[in-house]
Write a protein that holds these residues in place. Structure first.
Motif, short mmCIF file in Angstrom:
data_model
loop_
_atom_site.label_atom_id
_atom_site.label_comp_id
_atom_site.label_asym_id
_atom_site.label_seq_id
_atom_site.Cartn_x
_atom_site.Cartn_y
_atom_site.Cartn_z
N ARG A 31 0.89 -1.18 0.00
CA ARG A 31 0.00 0.00 0.00
C ARG A 31 0.92 1.22 0.00
O ARG A 31 1.88 1.23 -0.75
CB ARG A 31 -0.93 -0.07 1.22
CG ARG A 31 -2.02 -1.11 1.00
CD ARG A 31 -2.88 -1.32 2.20
NE ARG A 31 -3.57 -0.12 2.65
CZ ARG A 31 -4.23 -0.05 3.81
NH1 ARG A 31 -4.27 -1.13 4.61
NH2 ARG A 31 -4.84 1.05 4.17
N SER A 32 0.64 2.23 0.85
CA SER A 32 1.50 3.43 0.77
C SER A 32 2.66 3.37 1.75
O SER A 32 3.59 4.18 1.67
CB SER A 32 0.68 4.69 1.03
OG SER A 32 0.14 4.66 2.33
N ARG A 73 0.20 -2.34 -6.36
CA ARG A 73 -0.12 -1.31 -5.37
C ARG A 73 -1.63 -1.40 -5.10
O ARG A 73 -2.44 -1.14 -6.01
CB ARG A 73 0.27 0.06 -5.94
CG ARG A 73 -0.27 1.32 -5.30
CD ARG A 73 -0.35 1.33 -3.81
NE ARG A 73 -0.55 2.67 -3.29
CZ ARG A 73 -1.38 2.94 -2.29
NH1 ARG A 73 -2.10 1.99 -1.72
NH2 ARG A 73 -1.47 4.17 -1.83
N ALA A 74 -2.00 -1.83 -3.89
CA ALA A 74 -3.42 -1.95 -3.56
C ALA A 74 -3.96 -0.56 -3.21
O ALA A 74 -4.19 -0.23 -2.05
CB ALA A 74 -3.60 -2.92 -2.40
N GLY A 75 -4.16 0.26 -4.23
CA GLY A 75 -4.62 1.63 -4.04
C GLY A 75 -4.24 2.45 -5.26
O GLY A 75 -3.86 1.89 -6.30
N GLY A 94 -2.20 5.93 -5.35
CA GLY A 94 -0.93 6.65 -5.43
C GLY A 94 0.27 5.70 -5.48
O GLY A 94 0.35 4.74 -4.71
N ASN A 152 -10.88 2.45 -4.11
CA ASN A 152 -10.98 3.24 -2.87
C ASN A 152 -11.51 4.66 -3.09
O ASN A 152 -11.50 5.48 -2.19
CB ASN A 152 -9.65 3.25 -2.11
CG ASN A 152 -8.52 3.91 -2.90
OD1 ASN A 152 -8.76 4.70 -3.79
ND2 ASN A 152 -7.29 3.57 -2.54
N ARG A 209 -2.43 13.99 -1.12
CA ARG A 209 -1.03 13.65 -0.86
C ARG A 209 -0.36 14.78 -0.10
O ARG A 209 -0.55 15.96 -0.42
CB ARG A 209 -0.26 13.43 -2.16
CG ARG A 209 -0.32 12.00 -2.67
CD ARG A 209 0.35 11.01 -1.71
NE ARG A 209 0.16 9.63 -2.08
CZ ARG A 209 -0.91 8.87 -1.79
NH1 ARG A 209 -1.91 9.36 -1.09
NH2 ARG A 209 -0.97 7.61 -2.16
N HIS A 252 -3.52 9.09 7.53
CA HIS A 252 -3.67 8.54 6.17
C HIS A 252 -4.75 7.43 6.15
O HIS A 252 -4.48 6.28 5.82
CB HIS A 252 -2.33 7.99 5.67
CG HIS A 252 -2.27 7.86 4.17
ND1 HIS A 252 -1.13 8.03 3.46
CD2 HIS A 252 -3.22 7.57 3.24
CE1 HIS A 252 -1.36 7.84 2.17
NE2 HIS A 252 -2.64 7.56 2.02
N ALA A 272 -8.37 5.66 2.63
CA ALA A 272 -8.79 4.41 1.98
C ALA A 272 -9.05 3.31 3.00
O ALA A 272 -9.27 2.16 2.63
CB ALA A 272 -7.71 3.97 1.01
N SER A 273 -9.02 3.68 4.27
CA SER A 273 -9.12 2.63 5.30
C SER A 273 -10.56 2.33 5.69
O SER A 273 -11.02 2.68 6.76
CB SER A 273 -8.29 3.04 6.53
OG SER A 273 -6.94 3.03 6.18
#
Ligand SMILES: NC(=O)C1=CN([C@@H]2O[C@H](COP(=O)(O)OP(=O)(O)OC[C@H]3O[C@@H](n4cnc5c(N)ncnc54)[C@H](O)[C@@H]3O)[C@@H](O)[C@H]2O)C=CC1
Ligand SMILES: O=C(O)C(=O)COP(=O)(O)O
Length: 528
Positions: A50-51, A71-73, A75, A98, A232, A279, A282-283
C-alpha cells in the motif's frame, strides 16, 4: 513456484485468488523495516504494497527476480517507477476501489472542520462544556473549491452539491463541458483560490503539483478559508499552511496525508485549528476489499501473461508482438517526453511519421507510448498508461495523426514526432541504431546525434560566437559537469539549439541563469 511478498496490510479475503493459486506462494510480512525488506526481496517475483512500504531504487535493485509490484490503491509515489521500469518490473495499481472511501473521508473532514467536532469532543473528554468556544459555519451556500477533478474530486462534488454548496474547480486536464456536467464551474487556479470558502485538493503528487499551494497561493485566499488535504502530503506546503493558520488566513485545516509519514514531529499535529488523521482515506472494509481483489486479479493476469489494464509502466501486448516492438518502446516514450518538455502552450495536435522497416510493426502501440510520454509530463504517471494514452488524448481534444512514409532520410527506421500547441510547433526525430540503442537525430530541422538518456539541458539561441563558452562557465560554476554536447543551427548566424548531457539534476535557478545569457531565447531541462 512463483513467490509473492505482501509487505503492507492488505485484505486477505481480497487476495484469495492469489492465496488459492496452486503455482503461487504468498508470504505476508507486514512489519519489515527497509533493511529486512531489502535482505529478503531477492527471493520474490511479486511484491504487493500500500503506501507504507517505500519501494526505493535500492529495494528494486535488490529484487533480482522481481517481475511485478502491485499497489493496492491509487498513489504510486512510494514506488520508484523509473527504477522499476529500468529493471523491467511492471507496476500495477488498483485505482478504482478506494474512490468512494477517500471521497467520504474528505466529506467527514469537511463536516468535522466546519463544526470543530474533534476539538469539542476532546474538551468534553476533559469535562469542559465549551459551547461558546466552538461556533461553526454552515456548508450551505458556501463556495467549495476542488483542485483535481478526477475520480475522487468528482465524487466529492456530487456529495457537496447535496449540501447546497457552490462548486468551482481547477483541473488543466478536464474540459468545461465535463466540469459543468458535474455541476462545477471550471476556473483558473487563481480564481479558485480567491473565491473558495472551503478548498479541497485531489490531484496526484507530481512535479507540477508539489507545493502548488504555497505562501503565494495562501496570500490570494479569502481570509477564513477552510482547507482539506486527503490526497497527498506535499501538494500543500506544510510550513506555509502553518504560517497561514497563524496569520488567520486559514481558519481551519484537516489533513490526512503528510509530507513525511508518519509525521510525528510535524507542528500540524499540535495546532489547535488542525484536525489530522493518519492517512485513513482508503481505510474502510469496503475499499480494502475492493483494492485487494483488483490488485490480486491484475497481478495474477500479469504473471499468467493474459491481458490486464492498470499497468503504470509496462506494455500489455501478446508476448510475440511485444518482443518485436520492445526495443522501440523506450525510444517512442522518450520522443514524447522530450518534445512535450521543450514546448510551450496547450497541446492541440500530435503528428507522428513512421518510416523505414518500422512501418511493418504495430505502430499503434508505439503511438500510445509516444502519447504516454507526452501526456505524462502534464498529467502524472498514475493517470496515463500505454493502454489508455490514446483515449486520454482524445478526451483532451488532441488531434493525433499517424503517417507511414517511405522517406527514411538514410536511416533503416525513423520516427518523427511533430507537436503543435496554441503557441508553436516543434519536432523531434529518433531512430534505433542496430546494436547501439536509441538516438535522437533531428530537432526542429537541425541534425543532431543525441543518446536520449539522463539529464539534458536544451537551449534555443542565436548562432553567435561565445554563447556556448558562457553556458560552460555558468554550469561549471554551479558544479554541473557537461558529459556530452550537441549544437545545431538552421544556417550560419541563424537559430541554433544546444543539447547538453549533464551529470546531475539541474535546478530551475540554473535554467534561469542560462536564459539570461545574451541571444538565448529559451532553456529547458528534460530527464530521460
Ligand atoms: N488519503 C488517502 O488514503 C487516499 C488518497 N488518494 C489520493 O487522492 C488523489 C486523487 O486520486 P484519484 O481521484 O483517484 O486520482 P485521479 O487520477 O482520478 O484524479 C486526479 C486528477 O488530478 C488532475 N490533475 C493532475 N495534475 C493536476 C494539476 N497540476 N492541477 C490540477 N489538477 C491536476 C488530473 O487531471 C485528474 O483529473 C491521488 O493523489 C491519490 O493518491 C487516493 C485514495 C486514498
Ligand atoms: O490509494 C491511495 O493513493 C492511498 O493513499 C491509500 O493509501 P493506503 O493504501 O491506505 O496506504
Amino acid at each position: 513456484m512463483i513467490k509473492i511478498l505482501v509487505s503492507d496490510p492488505i485484505s486477505e479475503v481480497g487476495l484469495k485468488s492469489l492465496l488459492d493459486a496452486e503455482d503461487i506462494q504468498v508470504d505476508i510480512k507486514t512489519d519489515l523495516n527497509s533493511q529486512e525488506l531489502k535482505s529478503i526481496i531477492g527471493e520474490y517475483q511479486g511484491l504487493l504494497v500500500r503506501s507504507q512500504t517505500k519501494v526505493t531504487k535500492e529495494i528494486i535493485e535488490a529484487g533480482k527476480h522481481l517481475l511485478v509490484i502491485g499497489r493496492a490503491g491509487v498513489g504510486v509515489d512510494n514506488i520508484d517507477i523509473k527504477a522499476a521500469t529500468e529493471h523491467g518490473i511492471a507496476v500495477i495499481n488498483a485505482p478504482d476501489g478506494n474512490t468512494i472511501s477517500a471521497c467520504e473521508h474528505t466529506l467527514a473532514m469537511l463536516l468535522s472542520m466546519s463544526r470543530w467536532i474533534p476539538q469539542a469532543h476532546n474538551d468534553l473528554t476533559q469535562k469542559q462544556w465549551n459551547r461558546k468556544k466552538y461556533v461553526g459555519v454552515e456548508l450551505n451556500n458556501k463556495v467549495l473549491g476542488i483542485i483535481g477533478l478526477g475520480r475522487i474530486g468528482l465524487e466529492v462534488a456530487k456529495r457537496a452539491k447535496a449540501f447546497n454548496m457552490i462548486l468551482i474547480g481547477y483541473d488543466p486536464f478536464t474540459t468545461e463541458e465535463q466540469a459543468q456536467k458535474n455541476g462545477i464551474q471550471l476556473k483558473s487556479l487563481e480564481e479558485v483560490l480567491r473565491q473558495a470558502d472551503f478548498l479541497t485538493v485531489h490531484t496526484p503528487l507530481t512535479k507540477e503539483t508539489k507545493y502548488m499551494i504555497d505562501d503565494k497561493q495562501f496570500s490570494l485566499m479569502k481570509k477564513g478559508i477552510r482547507i482539506v488535504n486527503c490526497a497527498r502530503g506535499g501538494i500543500i506546503r506544510e510550513e506555509a499552511l502553518i504560517k497561514a493558520l497563524n496569520e488567520g488566513i486559514v481558519e481551519a485545516a484537516t489533513i490526512d496525508v503528510f509530507e513525511k509519514e508518519p509525521p510525528l514531529d510535524s507542528p500540524l499535529l499540535d495546532h489547535p485549528k488542525v484536525i489530522t488523521t493518519p492517512h485513513l482515506g482508503a481505510s474502510t472494509k469496503e475499499a480494502q476489499l475492493n483494492v485487494a481483489i483488483d490488485v490480486a486479479k491484475e497481478v495474477y493476469h500479469y504473471l499468467a501473461g493474459v491481458p490486464y489494464k492498470n499497468a503504470i509502466n509496462m506494455p500489455s501486448l501478446p508476448s510475440d508482438i511485444l518482443n518485436h516492438l520492445k526495443p522501440y518502446i523506450p525510444l517512442a516514450e522518450k520522443l514524447g517526453t522530450f518534445i512535450s518538455s521543450v514546448i510551450m502552450g496547450g497541446i492541440q495536435k500530435v503528428e507522428i511519421i513512421y518510416s523505414g522497416d518500422i512501418i511493418e510493426e504495430e505502430i499503434d502501440y508505439l503511438t500510445r507510448n509516444i502519447l504516454k510520454g507526452i501526456l505524462r509530463q502534464h498529467m502524472g504517471i498514475t493517470e496515463v498508461n500505454d493502454v489508455n494514452a490514446d483515449v486520454m488524448a482524445k478526451r483532451r481534444n488532441i488531434e493525433v495523426v499517424e503517417i507511414r512514409s517511405n522517406k527514411t532520410h538514410g536511416f533503416t527506421n525513423l520516427i518523427t514526432v511533430k507537436l503543435t500547441t496554441n503557441i508553436e510547433e516543434k519536432s523531434i526525430s529518433g531512430t534505433l541504431l542496430n546494436g547501439y540503442g536509441p538516438r535522437f537525430v533531428n530537432f526542429n530541422g537541425s541534425t543532431i546525434d543525441v543518446i536520449p538518456e539522463g539529464h539534458l539541458i536544451i537551449t534555443e539561441h542565436i548562432d553567435k560566437p561565445g554563447i556556448i563558452g558562457k553556458f560552460g562557465t555558468l554550469l561549471g560554476n554551479a558544479g554541473i559537469n557537461i558529459g556530452t554536447m550537441q549544437v545545431g543551427r538552421n544556417k550560419v548566424g541563424g537559430t541554433a539549439i544546444g543539447i547538453f548531457g549533464v551529470d546531475k539534476e539541474v535546478e530551475d535557478h540554473i535554467l534561469d541563469e542560462l536564459i539570461k545569457v545574451e541571444n538565448v531565447s529559451n532553456t529547458y531541462y528534460v530527464e530521460l
